[in-house]
Design an enzyme around this catalytic site. Structure first.
Site, PDB file in Angstrom:
ATOM      1  N   HIS A 340       0.887  -1.007  -0.019  1.00  0.00           N
ATOM      2  CA  HIS A 340       0.124   0.087  -0.132  1.00  0.00           C
ATOM      3  C   HIS A 340       0.839   1.340   0.086  1.00  0.00           C
ATOM      4  O   HIS A 340       0.513   2.170  -0.766  1.00  0.00           O
ATOM      5  CB  HIS A 340      -0.876   0.155   1.218  1.00  0.00           C
ATOM      6  CG  HIS A 340      -1.996   0.924   1.045  1.00  0.00           C
ATOM      7  ND1 HIS A 340      -2.173   2.203   1.835  1.00  0.00           N
ATOM      8  CD2 HIS A 340      -3.367   0.990   0.509  1.00  0.00           C
ATOM      9  CE1 HIS A 340      -3.324   2.806   1.412  1.00  0.00           C
ATOM     10  NE2 HIS A 340      -3.887   2.155   0.568  1.00  0.00           N
ATOM     11  N   CYS A 341       1.746   1.182   0.587  1.00  0.00           N
ATOM     12  CA  CYS A 341       2.830   2.317   0.716  1.00  0.00           C
ATOM     13  C   CYS A 341       3.548   2.920  -0.346  1.00  0.00           C
ATOM     14  O   CYS A 341       3.938   3.948  -0.683  1.00  0.00           O
ATOM     15  CB  CYS A 341       3.965   2.179   1.870  1.00  0.00           C
ATOM     16  SG  CYS A 341       3.440   1.488   3.510  1.00  0.00           S
ATOM     17  N   ILE A 342       3.507   1.872  -1.507  1.00  0.00           N
ATOM     18  CA  ILE A 342       4.313   2.079  -2.808  1.00  0.00           C
ATOM     19  C   ILE A 342       3.503   2.122  -3.917  1.00  0.00           C
ATOM     20  O   ILE A 342       3.748   2.126  -5.088  1.00  0.00           O
ATOM     21  CB  ILE A 342       5.486   1.035  -3.122  1.00  0.00           C
ATOM     22  CG1 ILE A 342       4.756  -0.438  -3.279  1.00  0.00           C
ATOM     23  CG2 ILE A 342       6.266   0.997  -1.841  1.00  0.00           C
ATOM     24  CD1 ILE A 342       5.613  -1.482  -3.617  1.00  0.00           C
TER      25      ILE A 342
END
Length: 352
Positions: A340-342
């Site tokens: 989700h962060c990338i």
């Protein structure tokens, strides 16, 4: 702001390369990013931004279906450095360009400088042809989850931390979220996942999987520091009501591990002034909640055979119309985040 589970026109990622974040010259991370990209592009269009130095390498390693564009950045965390897309009252897509300070600036931030990261949102919005709302308010996309119906989920640990916007009250933060996201209700959780280096991002802890539906990272180990964090979040979610007055159904997903950085992994990371040191034995903030919702699939991290299958089954139950694709993502976890962060979704506008 639409929910992530609503329809997208595509997704964005950035290509990793900095050796003080990604071990062994970022080659293991690049292989993992390519595997994640392959999964996402099976479910919706994907664009990957790469630096001039890495453009040809990224193009060669990524599937032909992925669009690769030259974009400079300080690192690959586009969820936090990229724009937050919103839909205006006429159904047109716009983008919020938050101020980015590398998760805390000079008071607890993870690296310096971050000037190129702070330009990523503007560049993405230019390419997408979306009007830009630039705000001096410091916020990262991983610090918020929305249900698309007026409710925002976040943590006090992150949004009330003085290293983002100085001494800011809940009321002030809620006004900014209402102004830029169009939400009317904020559900405040206390802390994020134990030792999450972003300072408590909610996308490691909990997320909306549908209207009135929340997935929450969990552990049954009462000796684990995560136990009290998750229990407190569960209590707050039980007591909360969303913007439409609904109570929430909570779906627990047991955490992996705990997982720790090995001596070999730590030895492969360069030391650079201004960057957070990474050492053998560091506990990694691993969570299955850090998945990405694409149009046709869920792309989820795989870490631990003891718990991977259970997490995958829960996500299949929560997203029955989407294929669940698991990718081994320890290399992303070593860098401080996960799928989700990338990633950053581009929602479909209501008008064309």
């Amino acid at each position: 702001m639409p929910a992530e589970y609503e329809r997208h026109t595509g997704c964005w990622m950035l290509w990793p390369e900095r050796p003080d974040i990604w071990r062994d010259g970022a080659k293991p991370a690049q292989a993992t990013f390519a595997a994640i990209a392959s999964a996402i592009v099976s479910g919706e269009p994907l664009t990957v931004g790469a630096s001039a130095a890495q453009f040809q390498n990224a193009r060669a390693r990524l599937p032909a279906a992925v669009r690769v564009l030259e974009i400079s950045s300080n690192d690959a965390w586009i969820r936090d450095s990229g724009p937050t897309f919103v839909i205006d009252g006429k159904g047109r897509r716009r983008g919020v360009d938050w101020t980015f300070n590398a998760w805390g600036g000079l008071n607890g931030g993870l690296y310096f400088p971050w000037d190129r990261d702070d330009e990523v949102a503007q560049k993405v919005l230019e390419i997408e042809g979306s009007d830009r709302y630039r705000t001096p308010f410091v916020l990262e996309g991983g610090a918020i989850h929305v249900d698309g119906q007026g409710t925002c989920l976040t943590t006090e640990e992150c949004l009330l931390n003085p290293n983002r916007n100085g001494v800011t009250s809940k009321t002030q933060v809620e006004r900014m979220l209402h102004r830029f996201l169009g939400i009317t209700t904020v559900i405040w959780l206390d802390r994020g996942v134990y030792l999450d280096e972003t300072g408590g991002h909610v996308d490691e802890l909990a997320c909306f999987t549908g209207p009135g539906q929340v997935a929450l990272t969990w552990t049954e180990d009462r000796k684990d520091p995560q136990y009290e964090i998750s229990r407190d979040a569960h209590e707050r979610l039980e007591q909360a009501r969303d913007a439409r007055g609904r109570s929430l159904t909570i779906h627990k997903i047991h955490q992996p591990g705990p997982l720790y950085m090995t001596a070999e992994e730590a030895a492969g990371i360069d030391v650079r002034a201004g960057s957070r040191p990474r050492q053998a034995g560091d506990r990694l903030a691993a969570s299955y909640i850090n998945f990405y919702i694409a149009n046709k699939c869920i792309v989820m991290p795989l870490y631990d055979k003891r718990w991977d299958g259970a997490a995958m089954r829960t996500l299949k139950r929560l997203f029955p119309s989407r294929k669940i694709l698991g990718v081994p993502t320890r290399e992303v976890l070593l860098g401080g985040g996960n799928i989700h962060c990338i990633t950053q979704q581009v929602p479909r506008p209501a008008v064309r």
